[in-house]
Design a protein around this motif. Structure first.
Motif, PDB file in Angstrom:
ATOM      1  N   GLN A  15       2.219   0.907   0.942  1.00 25.18           N
ATOM      2  CA  GLN A  15       1.540   0.246   2.034  1.00 25.18           C
ATOM      3  C   GLN A  15       0.604  -0.841   1.514  1.00 25.18           C
ATOM      4  N   ASP A  75       1.779  -4.321   9.064  1.00 25.06           N
ATOM      5  CA  ASP A  75       2.772  -3.621   9.887  1.00 25.06           C
ATOM      6  C   ASP A  75       3.756  -4.617  10.481  1.00 25.06           C
ATOM      7  N   GLN A 132       5.785   0.004   7.567  1.00 28.11           N
ATOM      8  CA  GLN A 132       4.537  -0.237   6.831  1.00 28.11           C
ATOM      9  C   GLN A 132       4.747  -0.083   5.327  1.00 28.11           C
TER      10      GLN A 132
END
Length: 552
Positions: free
Chosen positions: A428, A438, A461
């Protein structure tokens, strides 16, 4: 560091291809040029357990316990006396004086005793006019104090940052930098290799200057406290939970792994594993997370009172080996979903250490995959899996599972077989307010919006950095449409085509820059609400909405 005042980072780009390895230390502290602390320092410090309630006997009793328990042999070999060891005034020659009620034999004697035990001697001072406890500070006495420490046989100096005065014509950042630079130079001038622990960044946590200070401390020392102190032991309430403090320090430390490399280490403060206020599982979690992050492992318990089980946990050779891995590449977050954090750490020789933290108050069955933690796999590829707490070993073709108790952390060492191919940096991308980069709605059509959103560990993500300057998810690239250079242009997701709008350069300050426009990846308007779009915008001074933690 006892309290936070105010202060870190415009620094050079790590890479134009988003795949730079940690860089070697540029901070030797001896005139010989000896490189120090190429792995994170380990040892013991009195503060988190005893605060000022210690004497010479306390220090030496804990030193002997480190040896007798075998912890010193495992690496916990630097014994540091923290604040309160000195008097509030200097002697007639301007030298620091040990408190005779605490240290009747003096500090040189303590150093001699530690060296006789095969240990290293660490000492505390402060860059200000007085220490956090009100004792004599080093301000204006840099070389005098460095020479005194060297004459005592000091091997490690922790320099706090309380009571640093204002200097006309200087910003607070400039004053702190000057102070730590002068002490660094003074230590080098002694000719004795003294590891230098700096507390400067901690005094700027939460300000726009934090990244600036984090950007320069590595020039002067080998490790630095960058945030809040870990909760101290209270003998009147020995079982008061300290778990939230451990999570807080882990939380501010793990996103700034970009500042670490061999000889330069982020220090999220002491290990309190095995002490009051943590369960056995919480203690193992702290050890796992600190090892995964490549943090210094500086114990601050009463070693003389540790249980056999705690000694065994603290001395877990497999966990210590992860912390002390010679590659010096810290771990980073693969995913977080509010309950589970998954981290991966590249290790020398091609292995990876995987830590899975269970934040919840109940046992959780967790699963991830070897591909999620960075292995590319290949035909006939298998992976050896070692549970570093149970010692159990197994083999997998890809799946990784663990049953993790409340507040526990599974720690696995993954070894690929021959033919498994390479690894990739992925996970992420975290920004303002801890929100994740995102791909909105998991859409893959060209032009799909890119937003910030709460982290859920979902595929949209998960971002891959293949080393060609692109940032990818779901097989497509983070893109400035039409390779535009107009500030405020929204970024989106598009088919990877090698265009200038899909090139990104990561800077140590945390900026993700599009070289074509010279602008930063920016959360529009400085917002952090779920769904806020991203654009390109001129890079500002350490703006939260332009600072990113990447999986590398």
């Amino acid at each position: 560091m006892r309290g936070l005042v105010a202060a870190a980072s415009a620094v050079a780009a790590l890479t134009a291809g988003l795949a730079a390895a940690p860089q070697a230390s540029a901070s030797p502290t001896a005139t010989s040029g000896t490189a120090l602390a190429l792995t994170p320092p380990m040892g013991w410090n009195d503060w988190a357990h005893f605060q000022c309630g210690y004497t010479e006997s306390t220090i030496l009793a804990n030193a002997r316990a480190l040896v007798s328990t075998g912890l010193a042999a495992k690496g916990y070999n630097t014994v540091t006396t923290d604040d309160c060891w000195m008097q509030s005034s200097r002697d007639a020659n301007g030298n620091l004086q040990a408190d005779p009620s605490r240290f009747p034999d003096g500090m040189a004697y303590v150093g001699q005793q530690l060296h006789a035990l095969g240990l290293k001697f660490g000492i505390y001072e402060d860059a200000g006019t007085s220490t956090c406890g009100g004792y004599a500070g080093s301000w204006g006495h840099w070389q005098q104090d460095a020479n005194l420490f060297a004459s005592w046989g000091v091997d490690y100096l922790k320099l706090d940052g309380c009571n640093v005065p204002s200097v006309s014509g200087q910003t607070s950042v400039q004053t702190y930098q000057s102070a730590y630079q002068q002490m660094s130079q003074a230590l080098r001038a002694t000719g004795r290799p003294i590891v230098f622990s700096e507390s400067a960044p901690a005094y700027f946590e939460g300000t726009a200057d934090w990244d600036t200070v984090l950007g320069w401390v590595g020039q002067y020392g080998q490790l630095w406290r960058e945030g809040y102190d870990v909760a101290t032991y209270d003998s009147s309430k020995p079982n008061t939970s300290r778990w939230s403090s451990v999570l807080t320090n882990y939380g501010y430390n793990n996103p700034i792994h970009r500042y670490e490399s061999p000889g330069n280490w982020n220090d999220p403060d002491f290990l309190i594993a095995g002490d009051g206020g943590l369960t056995a599982d919480e203690s193992r979690s702290q050890l796992s997370l600190w090892a995964e992050m490549g943090a210094p492992m500086i114990l601050s318990d009463d070693v003389t009172q540790l249980s056999a089980a705690s000694v065994a946990d603290l001395g877990n050779s497999a966990v210590i080996a992860v912390d002390q891995d010679t590659l010096g590449h810290p771990g980073y977050v693969v995913s977080q979903n509010g309950t589970l954090d998954v981290l991966t750490r590249p290790l020398a020789g091609g292995d990876r250490a995987v830590a899975i933290l269970n934040r919840s108050g109940s046992t959780v069955s967790a699963s991830t995959t070897t591909s999620a933690v960075g292995f590319t796999g290949g035909s006939g590829c298998t992976f050896g899996v070692k549970d570093l707490w149970s010692g159990a070993t197994s083999t997998t073709t890809g799946s990784l599972t663990a049953s993790i108790p409340a507040h526990g952390t599974a720690m696995l060492r993954i070894t690929p077989s021959a033919g498994c191919g390479g690894t990739v940096q992925q996970g992420q991308v975290t920004g303002i307010g801890g929100k994740c980069l995102d791909d909105s709605g998991s859409g893959t059509a060209d032009g799909n919006p890119i937003i910030v959103y709460g982290c859920y560990g979902t595929a949209n993500q998960q971002w891959t950095l293949p080393g060609d300057g692109t940032v990818r998810t779901l097989g497509k690239c983070l893109d400035v449409p039409g390779s535009a250079t107009t500030a405020g242009t929204y970024v989106d997701l598009r088919t990877c085509d090698g265009s200038a709008g899909q090139q990104w350069a990561y800077q140590q300050s945390g900026n993700l820059v599009n070289p074509n426009s010279g602008d930063c990846l920016d959360v529009y308007g400085g917002g952090s609400a779920n769904g806020t779009r991203l654009d390109i915008w001129p890079c500002g001074y350490n703006q939260d909405n332009q600072t990113w933690s990447l999986p590398q």
